[in-house]
Design a protein around this motif. Sequence first.
Motif, PDB file in Angstrom:
ATOM      1  N   GLN A 125      -7.192  -1.446  -4.568  1.00  0.00           N
ATOM      2  CA  GLN A 125      -7.932  -0.891  -3.444  1.00  0.00           C
ATOM      3  C   GLN A 125      -7.571  -1.670  -2.198  1.00  0.00           C
ATOM      4  O   GLN A 125      -7.479  -2.894  -2.218  1.00  0.00           O
ATOM      5  CB  GLN A 125      -9.439  -0.982  -3.700  1.00  0.00           C
ATOM      6  CG  GLN A 125     -10.293  -0.767  -2.450  1.00  0.00           C
ATOM      7  CD  GLN A 125     -11.768  -0.869  -2.718  1.00  0.00           C
ATOM      8  OE1 GLN A 125     -12.280  -0.298  -3.660  1.00  0.00           O
ATOM      9  NE2 GLN A 125     -12.468  -1.639  -1.878  1.00  0.00           N
ATOM     10  N   SER A 162       0.829  -1.206   0.000  1.00  0.00           N
ATOM     11  CA  SER A 162       0.000   0.000   0.000  1.00  0.00           C
ATOM     12  C   SER A 162       0.863   1.256   0.000  1.00  0.00           C
ATOM     13  O   SER A 162       0.543   2.239  -0.657  1.00  0.00           O
ATOM     14  CB  SER A 162      -0.948   0.009   1.197  1.00  0.00           C
ATOM     15  OG  SER A 162      -0.222   0.145   2.400  1.00  0.00           O
ATOM     16  N   LYS A 203     -10.478   9.552  -1.828  1.00  0.00           N
ATOM     17  CA  LYS A 203      -9.574   8.417  -1.641  1.00  0.00           C
ATOM     18  C   LYS A 203     -10.109   7.386  -0.656  1.00  0.00           C
ATOM     19  O   LYS A 203      -9.518   6.317  -0.518  1.00  0.00           O
ATOM     20  CB  LYS A 203      -8.213   8.916  -1.163  1.00  0.00           C
ATOM     21  CG  LYS A 203      -7.530   9.896  -2.121  1.00  0.00           C
ATOM     22  CD  LYS A 203      -7.304   9.249  -3.483  1.00  0.00           C
ATOM     23  CE  LYS A 203      -6.692  10.244  -4.464  1.00  0.00           C
ATOM     24  NZ  LYS A 203      -5.329  10.626  -4.116  1.00  0.00           N
ATOM     25  N   LEU A 235      -6.025   3.154  -3.862  1.00  0.00           N
ATOM     26  CA  LEU A 235      -4.579   3.231  -3.986  1.00  0.00           C
ATOM     27  C   LEU A 235      -4.137   3.661  -5.370  1.00  0.00           C
ATOM     28  O   LEU A 235      -3.192   4.425  -5.527  1.00  0.00           O
ATOM     29  CB  LEU A 235      -3.959   1.874  -3.640  1.00  0.00           C
ATOM     30  CG  LEU A 235      -4.296   1.311  -2.258  1.00  0.00           C
ATOM     31  CD1 LEU A 235      -3.593  -0.021  -2.059  1.00  0.00           C
ATOM     32  CD2 LEU A 235      -3.925   2.293  -1.158  1.00  0.00           C
ATOM     33  N   SER A 236      -4.797   3.137  -6.382  1.00  0.00           N
ATOM     34  CA  SER A 236      -4.461   3.481  -7.763  1.00  0.00           C
ATOM     35  C   SER A 236      -5.638   3.089  -8.633  1.00  0.00           C
ATOM     36  O   SER A 236      -6.690   2.684  -8.131  1.00  0.00           O
ATOM     37  CB  SER A 236      -3.200   2.749  -8.219  1.00  0.00           C
ATOM     38  OG  SER A 236      -3.461   1.374  -8.460  1.00  0.00           O
ATOM     39  N   LEU A 273       2.139   1.736  -3.515  1.00  0.00           N
ATOM     40  CA  LEU A 273       1.089   2.162  -4.434  1.00  0.00           C
ATOM     41  C   LEU A 273       0.700   3.605  -4.179  1.00  0.00           C
ATOM     42  O   LEU A 273       0.452   4.368  -5.101  1.00  0.00           O
ATOM     43  CB  LEU A 273      -0.137   1.252  -4.284  1.00  0.00           C
ATOM     44  CG  LEU A 273       0.060  -0.159  -4.824  1.00  0.00           C
ATOM     45  CD1 LEU A 273      -1.123  -1.032  -4.406  1.00  0.00           C
ATOM     46  CD2 LEU A 273       0.212  -0.166  -6.335  1.00  0.00           C
ATOM     47  N   LYS A 274       0.654   4.024  -2.930  1.00  0.00           N
ATOM     48  CA  LYS A 274       0.277   5.403  -2.627  1.00  0.00           C
ATOM     49  C   LYS A 274       1.351   6.368  -3.078  1.00  0.00           C
ATOM     50  O   LYS A 274       1.089   7.543  -3.285  1.00  0.00           O
ATOM     51  CB  LYS A 274       0.024   5.557  -1.124  1.00  0.00           C
ATOM     52  CG  LYS A 274      -1.283   4.913  -0.677  1.00  0.00           C
ATOM     53  CD  LYS A 274      -1.533   5.161   0.783  1.00  0.00           C
ATOM     54  CE  LYS A 274      -2.855   4.561   1.218  1.00  0.00           C
ATOM     55  NZ  LYS A 274      -3.113   4.775   2.643  1.00  0.00           N
TER      56      LYS A 274
END
Length: 584
Positions: free
Chosen positions: A279, A17, A185, A274-275, A20-21
């Motif tokens: 998720q 995560s 988000k 996340l993108s 990805l963030k």
Amino acid sequence: MKKIYLLSFFLGLGFLSLNLKAQNPYDTAAYKPILPLYRDVLGDTTVISKKNMPQEKQFEKGQYIFPAKPKNKWEIALNGGGLFVSGDVSTKGGWGLGLDVRKSLGYAVSLKGQVLHGTTYGLNWQGSTGLANNPMLTRAHPATDYYSNGGIFYYNYKTDIDEINMQAILTLNNIGYHKVGRERKVNLYGGIGGGAMIYRTNMDALDANNNRYDFVSIFTNGSFTDRKTTTAALKKIMDGTYETAAEGQPDQPKFFERVTKPVVTGSIGLGFHLSRKFQLSLSEKISIVNDDLLDGQRWQEHPGLDPVLTGNFDTYHYISASLGYFIGGKSRVEPLYWQNPNDYTYDAIQTLIKKNVDDLVDTDDDGVVNKLDKEPNSEAGAIVDTHGVTQDSDKDGIPDVKDKDPFSPIGAKVDGDGIPTDADKDGVPDYYDKEANTNPTGLVDANGKTILGGGGGGGGFWWLPMIFYDLDKDYIKPEMFERMKYVATVMKMYPELKIVATGHTDIRASNNYNDNLSLRRVNNAKKYLADVYGIDASRIITGQKGETDNLIKNLPDGYNEKFEGQQYYNRRVEFKVYDPKTDK
């Protein structure tokens, strides 16, 4: 070892995560006002299914007010977390692993299917003496007959659970009014559903030598009076093998030798975007089962004479983290529970507002908006036509805004200020001058010809033009400007000259009305000469005759197209040189 596996699982989720963030999946420059607009793609027909394409075509043509629902991606997720039974025996917790598949039905509602496998544990730190009704702890099973051998047992369990369920999920905050969908988000959601579960419950009742534990010594020891010390003492003597089947329900359906039950589920959760493809979700699910033996214990401790079951059925909770992946390809938008349908509405409103504002911009402030302005940078104060082009009324090449004589005769030679040239300086422009090179000190008429005599203030007797008006109007028409200039030219040539201006009307309307109309006409003519050419108003003697002195007489009192051309000549203002002998 299982704890190490769980710890590794959650550490892996956290590391993924964070990575990805760190990415920026949204290039805001790529978002243009193309409608409808979705979180991840521009809304063109490639995201519309064949089934919904007729509606989309109707929408594009303005025949239907709603756009078609786009094709959207599925989510598949792996989850892991803690599994707990809420029952008659204190829980020690456990673990669970599962697989989720989720699909949007609309922007707020989606369906999520889940399969779950887990194991959970429990141990009471307080000993039980009411064992008579539990067949697993009485003479029916001699090896575990604690009832006849001391009468003390510390209930414990290990329960293996497998569940399959389907939930309707309601996303609570994706439909917003003050934030663009792609900026959101976090999603909050809740769900309700049902399914089926199977379980098997064992208890740790025998040591490695298949002997009963000495629970009496712990129960009667006065030093074990709290949870911590009692639990520690129990762990020292129990081997944790859970070799003995707990009390079951032999009359219930079995699947793979396990009790099978329907289950009702409810959940709440948070989703973190996340993108465009991933998720992260945190959720808690409660499963309600019509069964009181998930923890292997269902009897009240001291019921009196008759056996009494405990008051509530057991439930179990699954608190988990999951990593979801969106599948579907480029022809599908992200799941609708991450879309805000109001993005389209507000984008459309903003586009229309911006378009209206752009359409009304007038850069040169000439009264013609840029969209229609063929000359968007006209000089400040310039008079322009309906296309925004600077006016040159007399076509002399000098725009009216700079032309000191904007109504000079068409074709006349002018100087740099737009004033017609006057070679002999007699006050009559060369264009009108019928007698070039006159004596500058002599008197000339409006045509530049030498005149004799003085009359009427020194200007001689010459003809001055009339001006004509439209029906029931008192303003001076542009086609009369040339005539007004002629009158002004004569008066400028002879500063002592006075003129008489008389207003007239045709015979239609009442006498009083026509008297007032003729007065307005002559006063407007007088004002025009004063305002435009600077003629002293005291040099203009005005009068009005209404309909009493028509040029063309005996015309019908009413509209008749045949006579309109003649009526026109009666609607006039006459000018003549003032003669002090005859004009009073």
